[in-house]
Design an enzyme around this catalytic site. Structure first.
Site, short mmCIF file in Angstrom:
data_model
loop_
_atom_site.label_atom_id
_atom_site.label_comp_id
_atom_site.label_asym_id
_atom_site.label_seq_id
_atom_site.Cartn_x
_atom_site.Cartn_y
_atom_site.Cartn_z
N HIS A 144 10.30 2.14 39.60
CA HIS A 144 9.86 1.11 41.03
C HIS A 144 9.48 0.06 41.33
CE1 HIS A 144 8.91 5.58 39.75
NE2 HIS A 144 8.83 6.03 40.70
N HIS A 147 3.36 3.56 37.59
CA HIS A 147 5.04 3.93 37.85
C HIS A 147 5.40 2.11 37.85
CE1 HIS A 147 2.67 3.58 41.67
NE2 HIS A 147 3.34 2.91 42.16
N ILE A 172 0.82 1.60 51.35
CA ILE A 172 1.78 2.29 51.24
C ILE A 172 1.82 3.44 50.61
CG2 ILE A 172 4.20 2.12 50.73
CD1 ILE A 172 4.39 1.56 53.75
N HIS A 174 9.46 1.73 47.18
CA HIS A 174 8.57 2.58 46.57
C HIS A 174 9.61 2.74 44.74
CE1 HIS A 174 5.41 5.21 44.33
NE2 HIS A 174 6.84 5.95 43.59
N HIS A 226 -19.14 29.35 25.12
CA HIS A 226 -18.15 29.85 26.37
C HIS A 226 -17.08 30.29 26.26
CE1 HIS A 226 -22.56 28.63 27.01
NE2 HIS A 226 -22.89 29.83 27.51
N ASP A 274 -21.82 35.90 33.45
CA ASP A 274 -21.55 35.39 34.39
C ASP A 274 -20.39 35.61 34.81
OD1 ASP A 274 -23.74 33.66 34.69
OD2 ASP A 274 -23.07 31.99 33.17
N HIS A 315 -16.59 32.70 34.75
CA HIS A 315 -16.80 32.09 33.62
C HIS A 315 -16.33 32.35 32.06
CE1 HIS A 315 -19.23 30.43 36.46
NE2 HIS A 315 -20.10 29.48 35.67
C1 LIG Z 1 -1.10 12.74 39.59
C2 LIG Z 1 -0.20 12.40 40.33
N1 LIG Z 1 -0.10 12.62 41.43
C3 LIG Z 1 1.68 11.99 42.09
C4 LIG Z 1 2.29 11.68 41.63
C5 LIG Z 1 4.00 11.25 41.68
N2 LIG Z 1 3.72 9.68 42.12
C6 LIG Z 1 4.03 8.64 41.95
S1 LIG Z 1 3.53 6.91 42.84
C7 LIG Z 1 2.86 8.08 43.78
C8 LIG Z 1 2.49 7.14 45.07
C9 LIG Z 1 1.39 6.50 44.87
O1 LIG Z 1 1.35 5.61 45.92
P1 LIG Z 1 0.54 4.48 45.12
O2 LIG Z 1 -0.37 4.10 44.54
O3 LIG Z 1 -0.25 3.55 46.80
O4 LIG Z 1 1.64 3.38 44.54
P2 LIG Z 1 2.69 2.72 45.55
O5 LIG Z 1 3.20 3.16 46.58
O6 LIG Z 1 1.82 1.31 46.43
O7 LIG Z 1 3.56 1.89 44.55
C10 LIG Z 1 3.06 9.39 43.50
C11 LIG Z 1 2.24 10.81 44.78
C12 LIG Z 1 1.81 11.26 40.14
N3 LIG Z 1 2.35 9.69 39.76
N4 LIG Z 1 0.57 11.55 39.46
MG LIG Z 2 0.16 1.53 47.93
#
Ligand SMILES: Cc1ncc(C[n+]2csc(CCOP(=O)(O)OP(=O)(O)O)c2C)c(N)n1
Ligand SMILES: [Mg+2]
Length: 661
Positions: free
Chosen positions: A26, A66, A185, A257, A451, A459, A463
């Site tokens: 990334h 990432h 983005i 990205h 529990h 419950d 639960h």
């Molecule tokens: C809980 C979770 N859901 C989905 C992802 C997959 N994922 C990795 S980065 C991303 C997009 C994130 O967007 P942003 O935080 O704006 O990062 P940018 O594109 O700006 O680097 C997704 C959906 C993940 N890593 N964790």
């Molecule tokens: Mg972003």
């Protein structure tokens, strides 16, 4: 002296080159946040690459995991021993500590593993709590640092963000500073596709200070950080950035990205950034300036070392940060139980054990996600940890199971505190992603989950855990304990305190008869499973049970013995610990599983899924393979066939023995 922009361009070059070499990764996030990160690491962050474990360092969390190349570039450039340039060249390869997402167990300087969006920030809340607590205990001389986070749009969109920011705002964690990479983005494209809220207003409503800046101008970011530092609330700095900045044709788009830019675009970016060196080369002046930035902390650390040396609590502080614990509480406490064995729920037994533990182990910080009275997590005299009293040792997490579990990971990773927190076992589903990330990181957290079966009664099925125990046991690195009485509960607590990584205690709501009534020479629960009762007649059956069902197994054994059928009862409070025993021990407790002369029977008030592991396929598995029901607990045990007479009948039928009336 190179400009801040040129220092930032070193990060950009490394990010795009490493992703290019791996053809995976990334580049966009590190390229967009390079200027902001440069401001943080050259002017504000307190750290010393020569001692990544310096307890009073600022914590830095790359919640947008990432963008891992951002932290790899920063650690390398500022002078950490690893990653080397070779490590960076091997980004995302098996041989390299520069894994796809930052792993705290692969590189010093990575405070926490990140990647599942939102959790880094939520763990940072725990780090900030640990810092304030230890500051209250040891004072400014020894503990006085901040927690910085870089978070993306994703980290702020995730539901856990609500729990984490709510907790941080409530606890007024003013030393928590989040830099938001506001590049508008995400993977699918513009954030307009999925977000309308005013993010700053939302944080302000939760008690945060907010400030905006041009994230591409490190001087402006620096000014915003100064403002954040001065404010006593947690801060969100909105850094307006351009994802993939420097890649002339792709910047500002989702194309940067999560994919290599491609040779042409990398060449164009080199031109755009005025970076004419080949991949993985850093100009001397830039390398030099980064090293100088990295050495800013050396004298600060030296001064801290002197203060530590001068402190009369130096030894205590060092032991505490190293996680040394006193286990002297166990024996006298268990001796006390044996002198008058109580019939109590294991959740109550846990509270009783905690009375002894919290007195002996000052590092514990308890809490509950709004189920304090049910989880029995607050012992006598425990004060609440609040914005007015960070020295307290009990956290009212509110109804925030995921936020609690993630914060506990952060507290454990910070060091110096040992967090435990309660909820109902069924709601482990809400905290599960953090339990998992804690297990991956070997974060020493104790999840107190009460529990733990249909035994909670009225419950009803929402639960009543069914698949939870087995699914949690399937998680690598997590020890799941399900004790059967007060003595086992104490032993399980002792085992959990001795573990390196996370543990989970599954505890009953209903009272359980004392079964361990004589002294043992060792912590039997720590072995995972042990023979609670040996067959009297020739052994034909081994009954393997956990928690509240051990009592039933003992009754089944008695009725089998009455019929001349010898039956062992094996209590198995922790399958993970049992699996880790040597072969001779395992063979003694559960001999040759393929031997059809001995019938193995598992009894647990939950799914039977997976118990073949200990019964063999030809064994018998007693459990519940559907959702529960709402009724008093004894009626449910009857309804689901979990009574001694019904189980005895099934065992006899399985053995082809017909009852003679
Ligand atoms: C809980 C979770 N859901 C989905 C992802 C997959 N994922 C990795 S980065 C991303 C997009 C994130 O967007 P942003 O935080 O704006 O990062 P940018 O594109 O700006 O680097 C997704 C959906 C993940 N890593 N964790
Ligand atoms: Mg972003």
């Amino acid at each position: 002296m190179p400009t801040q922009r040129r220092l930032a361009n070193a990060i950009r070059a490394l990010a795009m080159d490493a992703v290019e070499a791996a053809n995976s990764g990334h580049p966009g996030m590190p390229m967009g946040m390079a200027d902001a990160a440069t401001a943080l690491f050259t002017r504000h962050l307190k750290y010393d690459p020569a001692d990544p474990h310096w307890p009073d360092r600022d914590r830095f969390v790359l919640s947008a995991g990432h963008g891992s190349m951002l932290i790899y570039a920063l650690l390398h450039l500022t002078g950490y021993a690893r990653p080397t340039m070779e490590d960076i060249r091997n980004f995302r390869q098996l041989s390299s500590p520069c894994a796809g997402h930052p792993e705290n167990f692969m590189l010093e300087g990575v405070e926490t593993t990140t990647g599942p969006l939102g959790q880094g920030l939520a763990s940072a809340v725990g780090m900030a709590i640990a810092e304030r607590h230890l500051n209250a205990v040891y004072g400014d001389d020894l503990v006085d640092h901040r927690t910085y986070v870089i978070a993306g749009d994703g980290c702020l969109m995730e539901g856990i963000n609500h729990e984490a920011t709510g907790l941080a705002g409530h606890l007024k964690l003013g030393r928590l500073i989040v830099l938001w990479d506001d590049n508008r983005i995400t993977i699918d494209g513009s954030t307009d596709l999925s977000r309308k809220e005013d993010v700053l207003a939302r944080h302000e409503a939760m008690g945060w200070h907010t400030v905006e800046c041009d994230g591409m101008d490190s001087a402006k970011v620096s000014k915003a950080i100064d403002e954040a530092v001065a404010d006593e609330r947690p801060s969100l700095i909105r850094c307006k950035t351009i994802i993939g900045y420097g890649a002339p044709n792709k910047q500002g788009t989702a194309a940067t990205h999560g994919a290599a830019l491609g040779a042409d675009e990398v060449a164009a970016a080199r031109k755009e950034l005025g970076w004419d060196l080949p991949p993985f080369e850093i100009p001397d002046d830039v390398a030099q300036a980064w090293r100088e930035a990295g050495s800013r902390g050396a004298s600060v650390r030296a001064a801290w070392e002197q203060r530590l040396a001068a402190s009369d609590r130096a030894g205590e502080f060092t032991d505490r940060m190293a996680g040394k614990l006193d286990d002297g509480w166990l024996k006298p406490y268990v001796d006390g139980l044996l002198s008058d064995p109580p019939k109590v729920a294991t959740r109550k037994a846990s509270e009783m054990a905690l009375e002894a533990i919290n007195a002996a182990v000052p590092a514990t910080i308890g809490g509950s996600a709004d189920l304090t009275g049910s989880n029995n997590t607050k012992t006598k005299g425990m004060q609440a940890l609040t914005a007015e009293n960070y020295g307290g040792r009990y956290i009212y997490y509110g109804i925030r199971e995921f936020g609690m579990a993630a914060a506990m990971n952060g507290m454990a990773l910070h060091g110096g505190v040992l967090p435990y927190g309660g909820t109902f076992l069924v709601f482990s589903d809400y905290s599960r992603p953090a339990i998992r990330l804690g297990a991956l990181q070997t974060a020493k957290v104790i999840h107190v989950m009460t529990h733990d079966s249909i035994g909670l009664g009225e419950d009803g099925p929402t639960h009543q855990p069914i698949e939870h125990l087995q699914s949690l046991r399937a998680m690598p690195g997590l020890h799941v304990y399900r004790p059967c009485d007060a003595v086992e509960t104490a032993e399980c607590w002792a085992a959990a305190l001795a573990n390196k990584g996370p543990s989970l205690l599954a505890l009953s709501r209903q009272n359980l008869a004392p079964l361990r009534t004589s002294a043992a020479s060792q912590n039997l629960s720590a072995r995972g499973a042990y023979r609670l009762k040996s067959a009297e007649a020739a052994r034909k059956v081994i009954l393997i049970a956990t928690g509240s069902e051990v009592e039933i197994a003992v009754a089944v054994a008695r009725s089998l013995e009455d019929r001349g059928i010898g039956a062992d009862v094996v209590s198995m409070p922790c399958t993970e610990a049992f699996d880790a025993q040597d072969a001779a021990y395992r063979e003694d407790i559960l001999p040759d599983v393929s031997n059809r002369e001995i019938l193995r029977v598992s009894i647990e008030a939950g799914t039977t899924f997976g118990w073949e592991r200990y019964t063999g396929l030809h064994g018998l598995r007693i459990g519940i393979d559907r959702f529960g029901a709402s009724a008093p607990a004894p009626d449910l045990y009857e309804h689901f066939g979990l009574t001694a007479p019904k189980i005895t009948e099934r065992v006899l039928a399985h053995m082809n023995i017909r009852e003679i009336a």
